[in-house]
Design a protein around this motif. Structure first.
Motif, PDB file in Angstrom:
ATOM      1  N   ARG A 168     -46.726 139.149  73.261  1.00 32.37           N
ATOM      2  CA  ARG A 168     -45.830 138.836  72.151  1.00 32.37           C
ATOM      3  C   ARG A 168     -45.639 137.330  72.074  1.00 32.37           C
ATOM      4  NH1 ARG A 168     -45.215 143.023  68.583  1.00 32.37           N
ATOM      5  NH2 ARG A 168     -45.351 144.956  69.766  1.00 32.37           N
ATOM      6  N   ARG A 169     -45.612 136.818  70.874  1.00 29.63           N
ATOM      7  CA  ARG A 169     -45.462 135.380  70.680  1.00 29.63           C
ATOM      8  C   ARG A 169     -44.088 135.074  70.082  1.00 29.63           C
ATOM      9  NH1 ARG A 169     -49.480 131.258  67.429  1.00 29.63           N
ATOM     10  NH2 ARG A 169     -47.863 129.965  66.483  1.00 29.63           N
ATOM     11  N   SER A 170     -43.428 134.048  70.615  1.00 27.37           N
ATOM     12  CA  SER A 170     -42.131 133.620  70.110  1.00 27.37           C
ATOM     13  C   SER A 170     -42.168 132.119  69.826  1.00 27.37           C
ATOM     14  CB  SER A 170     -41.016 133.902  71.132  1.00 27.37           C
ATOM     15  OG  SER A 170     -40.934 135.277  71.427  1.00 27.37           O
ATOM     16  N   ALA A 171     -41.448 131.715  68.790  1.00 27.47           N
ATOM     17  CA  ALA A 171     -41.387 130.298  68.446  1.00 27.47           C
ATOM     18  C   ALA A 171     -40.501 129.558  69.442  1.00 27.47           C
ATOM     19  CB  ALA A 171     -40.846 130.125  67.034  1.00 27.47           C
ATOM     20  N   ILE A 172     -40.886 128.341  69.758  1.00 23.05           N
ATOM     21  CA  ILE A 172     -40.044 127.434  70.523  1.00 23.05           C
ATOM     22  C   ILE A 172     -39.575 126.345  69.563  1.00 23.05           C
ATOM     23  CG2 ILE A 172     -39.974 125.722  72.379  1.00 23.05           C
ATOM     24  CD1 ILE A 172     -41.994 127.378  73.896  1.00 23.05           C
ATOM     25  N   VAL A 173     -38.280 126.230  69.379  1.00 24.20           N
ATOM     26  CA  VAL A 173     -37.716 125.243  68.456  1.00 24.20           C
ATOM     27  C   VAL A 173     -37.300 124.013  69.254  1.00 24.20           C
ATOM     28  CG1 VAL A 173     -35.875 124.760  66.806  1.00 24.20           C
ATOM     29  CG2 VAL A 173     -36.951 127.024  66.858  1.00 24.20           C
ATOM     30  N   VAL A 174     -37.818 122.859  68.877  1.00 25.07           N
ATOM     31  CA  VAL A 174     -37.513 121.604  69.555  1.00 25.07           C
ATOM     32  C   VAL A 174     -37.001 120.615  68.514  1.00 25.07           C
ATOM     33  CG1 VAL A 174     -38.364 119.783  71.067  1.00 25.07           C
ATOM     34  CG2 VAL A 174     -39.381 122.067  71.179  1.00 25.07           C
ATOM     35  N   SER A 175     -35.852 119.979  68.782  1.00 26.13           N
ATOM     36  CA  SER A 175     -35.263 119.053  67.822  1.00 26.13           C
ATOM     37  C   SER A 175     -34.470 117.981  68.551  1.00 26.13           C
ATOM     38  CB  SER A 175     -34.357 119.803  66.847  1.00 26.13           C
ATOM     39  OG  SER A 175     -33.704 118.910  65.971  1.00 26.13           O
ATOM     40  N   ASN A 176     -34.452 116.791  67.980  1.00 27.23           N
ATOM     41  CA  ASN A 176     -33.620 115.709  68.528  1.00 27.23           C
ATOM     42  C   ASN A 176     -32.162 115.840  68.108  1.00 27.23           C
ATOM     43  OD1 ASN A 176     -35.724 114.474  69.880  1.00 27.23           O
ATOM     44  ND2 ASN A 176     -36.254 113.135  68.173  1.00 27.23           N
ATOM     45  N   GLY A 177     -31.872 116.791  67.206  1.00 28.79           N
ATOM     46  CA  GLY A 177     -30.507 117.023  66.755  1.00 28.79           C
ATOM     47  C   GLY A 177     -30.204 118.507  66.719  1.00 28.79           C
ATOM     48  N   PRO A 178     -28.984 118.895  66.350  1.00 26.47           N
ATOM     49  CA  PRO A 178     -28.598 120.308  66.308  1.00 26.47           C
ATOM     50  C   PRO A 178     -29.449 121.095  65.305  1.00 26.47           C
ATOM     51  CG  PRO A 178     -26.681 118.889  66.185  1.00 26.47           C
ATOM     52  CD  PRO A 178     -27.872 118.002  66.000  1.00 26.47           C
ATOM     53  N   VAL A 179     -29.746 122.355  65.652  1.00 28.09           N
ATOM     54  CA  VAL A 179     -30.466 123.255  64.748  1.00 28.09           C
ATOM     55  C   VAL A 179     -29.626 124.503  64.565  1.00 28.09           C
ATOM     56  CG1 VAL A 179     -32.729 122.383  65.442  1.00 28.09           C
ATOM     57  CG2 VAL A 179     -31.754 124.365  66.606  1.00 28.09           C
ATOM     58  N   LYS A 223     -32.243 135.306  53.799  1.00 31.98           N
ATOM     59  CA  LYS A 223     -30.839 134.986  54.006  1.00 31.98           C
ATOM     60  C   LYS A 223     -30.636 133.489  54.230  1.00 31.98           C
ATOM     61  CE  LYS A 223     -30.388 139.408  56.405  1.00 31.98           C
ATOM     62  NZ  LYS A 223     -30.147 140.044  57.703  1.00 31.98           N
ATOM     63  N   PRO A 224     -29.568 132.885  53.631  1.00 26.60           N
ATOM     64  CA  PRO A 224     -29.325 131.460  53.847  1.00 26.60           C
ATOM     65  C   PRO A 224     -28.871 131.190  55.273  1.00 26.60           C
ATOM     66  CG  PRO A 224     -27.537 132.432  52.601  1.00 26.60           C
ATOM     67  CD  PRO A 224     -28.594 133.490  52.699  1.00 26.60           C
ATOM     68  N   THR A 225     -29.204 130.007  55.792  1.00 27.03           N
ATOM     69  CA  THR A 225     -28.806 129.615  57.134  1.00 27.03           C
ATOM     70  C   THR A 225     -28.712 128.094  57.180  1.00 27.03           C
ATOM     71  OG1 THR A 225     -29.292 129.927  59.486  1.00 27.03           O
ATOM     72  CG2 THR A 225     -31.146 129.382  58.061  1.00 27.03           C
ATOM     73  N   PRO A 226     -27.984 127.496  58.117  1.00 28.34           N
ATOM     74  CA  PRO A 226     -27.875 126.041  58.177  1.00 28.34           C
ATOM     75  C   PRO A 226     -29.225 125.377  58.385  1.00 28.34           C
ATOM     76  CG  PRO A 226     -26.204 127.094  59.529  1.00 28.34           C
ATOM     77  CD  PRO A 226     -27.137 128.167  59.096  1.00 28.34           C
ATOM     78  N   PRO A 227     -29.379 124.081  58.018  1.00 34.16           N
ATOM     79  CA  PRO A 227     -30.651 123.386  58.159  1.00 34.16           C
ATOM     80  C   PRO A 227     -31.135 123.342  59.607  1.00 34.16           C
ATOM     81  CG  PRO A 227     -29.147 122.144  56.772  1.00 34.16           C
ATOM     82  CD  PRO A 227     -28.358 123.251  57.388  1.00 34.16           C
ATOM     83  N   MET A 228     -32.451 123.252  59.769  1.00 35.24           N
ATOM     84  CA  MET A 228     -33.062 123.159  61.085  1.00 35.24           C
ATOM     85  C   MET A 228     -34.353 122.378  60.960  1.00 35.24           C
ATOM     86  SD  MET A 228     -35.172 126.635  61.727  1.00 35.24           S
ATOM     87  CE  MET A 228     -36.322 125.677  62.681  1.00 35.24           C
ATOM     88  N   SER A 229     -34.966 122.060  62.080  1.00 32.17           N
ATOM     89  CA  SER A 229     -36.266 121.411  62.029  1.00 32.17           C
ATOM     90  C   SER A 229     -37.303 122.418  61.564  1.00 32.17           C
ATOM     91  CB  SER A 229     -36.638 120.888  63.425  1.00 32.17           C
ATOM     92  OG  SER A 229     -36.650 121.946  64.358  1.00 32.17           O
ATOM     93  N   ALA A 230     -38.382 121.937  60.940  1.00 28.52           N
ATOM     94  CA  ALA A 230     -39.402 122.814  60.374  1.00 28.52           C
ATOM     95  C   ALA A 230     -40.106 123.615  61.465  1.00 28.52           C
ATOM     96  CB  ALA A 230     -40.430 121.984  59.606  1.00 28.52           C
ATOM     97  N   ALA A 231     -40.581 124.817  61.089  1.00 30.81           N
ATOM     98  CA  ALA A 231     -41.335 125.646  62.026  1.00 30.81           C
ATOM     99  C   ALA A 231     -42.612 124.921  62.424  1.00 30.81           C
ATOM    100  CB  ALA A 231     -41.657 126.993  61.375  1.00 30.81           C
TER     101      ALA A 231
END
Length: 267
Positions: free
Chosen positions: A25-36, A2-10
């Protein structure tokens, strides 16, 4: 996908390990200097703001402090057990009161992210499986002998090796691209993440070997009547004698000198 707005890479690190009933269980932590805009990640694990990443994409001290503060609060309020894995040799454990302990042997957790997960083999528990009659509350029973006087009997179901029904991540390839038919449907490969593929559920979920479920575990001192009662409790009703006999034979084998490993069918 499904399409989604841009984000920082996994990214591999950091990620969060959450203690589960049977396993982590493992979950991703998303860290970005801008909106994701990644919709598939829990907002509590999305960190946005200036100065969280350095010029090379690494976590800054400010970014680390932000992650520690939020996870400490989450541990206190949820009373759950967490661990942030910073690298292959560094992690931070969170106690249920929010206090932390640093460690150098990070825990392993089941990976559900289809981009990261493809590089991690799925770990399975050795067990005997029994297919339950249609209409039972569960599809299978799993039997594991732990020691001479303790047996684990639990509901079982095929493990999900991958769920490709996720939003696209711009800049990353579709993790299911080499498994798609000309019409765009998913075609099951023979193996995936180190395990045999046993089927497809809901169009996009690859299924693997039967494994004990997260809940419903019954531990027994292995006597025949107790084993039968445990199996019938999981099934939700009486079972044919041959299935009860198969469960007992998995516990008290005809050839006790043989060591069985893997996921094996008792019936």
């Amino acid at each position: 996908m499904k399409p989604t707005p841009p984000m920082s890479a996994a990214r591999e690190h950091p990620h969060l390990i959450h203690k589960g009933v049977r396993g982590n269980r493992r979950s991703a932590i998303v860290v970005s200097n801008g909106p994701v805009g990644r919709q598939s990640t829990a907002r509590s694990l999305v960190f946005e703001g200036r100065g969280l990443l350095d010029a090379h994409g690494g976590i800054t001290p400010h970014g680390r402090d932000a992650i520690l503060a939020r996870l400490s609060h989450l541990a206190r309020t949820s009373k759950a057990s967490y661990c942030v894995v910073w690298s292959a040799t560094e992690c931070t454990w969170f106690e249920r009161d929010g206090r932390t302990r640093n460690g150098c042997v990070p825990p392993y957790g089941h990976v559900s992210d289809p981009w990261i997960g493809r590089d991690h083999d799925v770990r399975i528990e050795h067990c005997w499986t029994i297919t339950l009659p249609q209409g039972s509350e569960w599809s299978h029973i799993c039997v594991r002998r732990i020691d001479r006087d303790l047996v684990e009997i639990s509901p079982g179901e095929p493990v999900v090796l991958a769920d490709f029904d996720e939003p696209e991540v711009p800049g990353l390839p579709d993790p299911a691209a080499d498994m798609l038919a000309p019409d765009g449907s998913l075609v099951a490969p023979r193996t995936y993440r180190g395990q045999p593929v046993t089927g497809i559920r809901d169009q996009w979920k690859l299924l693997g070997p039967v494994q004990p479920a997260e809940d419903g575990v019954i531990l027994r001192n292995p006597w025949p009547d107790d084993v039968r009662e445990a199996c019938e409790r999981i099934a939700g009703g009486p079972l044919p004698r041959r299935l009860v006999d198969a469960a007992w034979r998995a516990i008290d084998p005809e050839h006790p000198e043989v060591t069985y490993v893997g996921v094996l069918k008792a019936a």
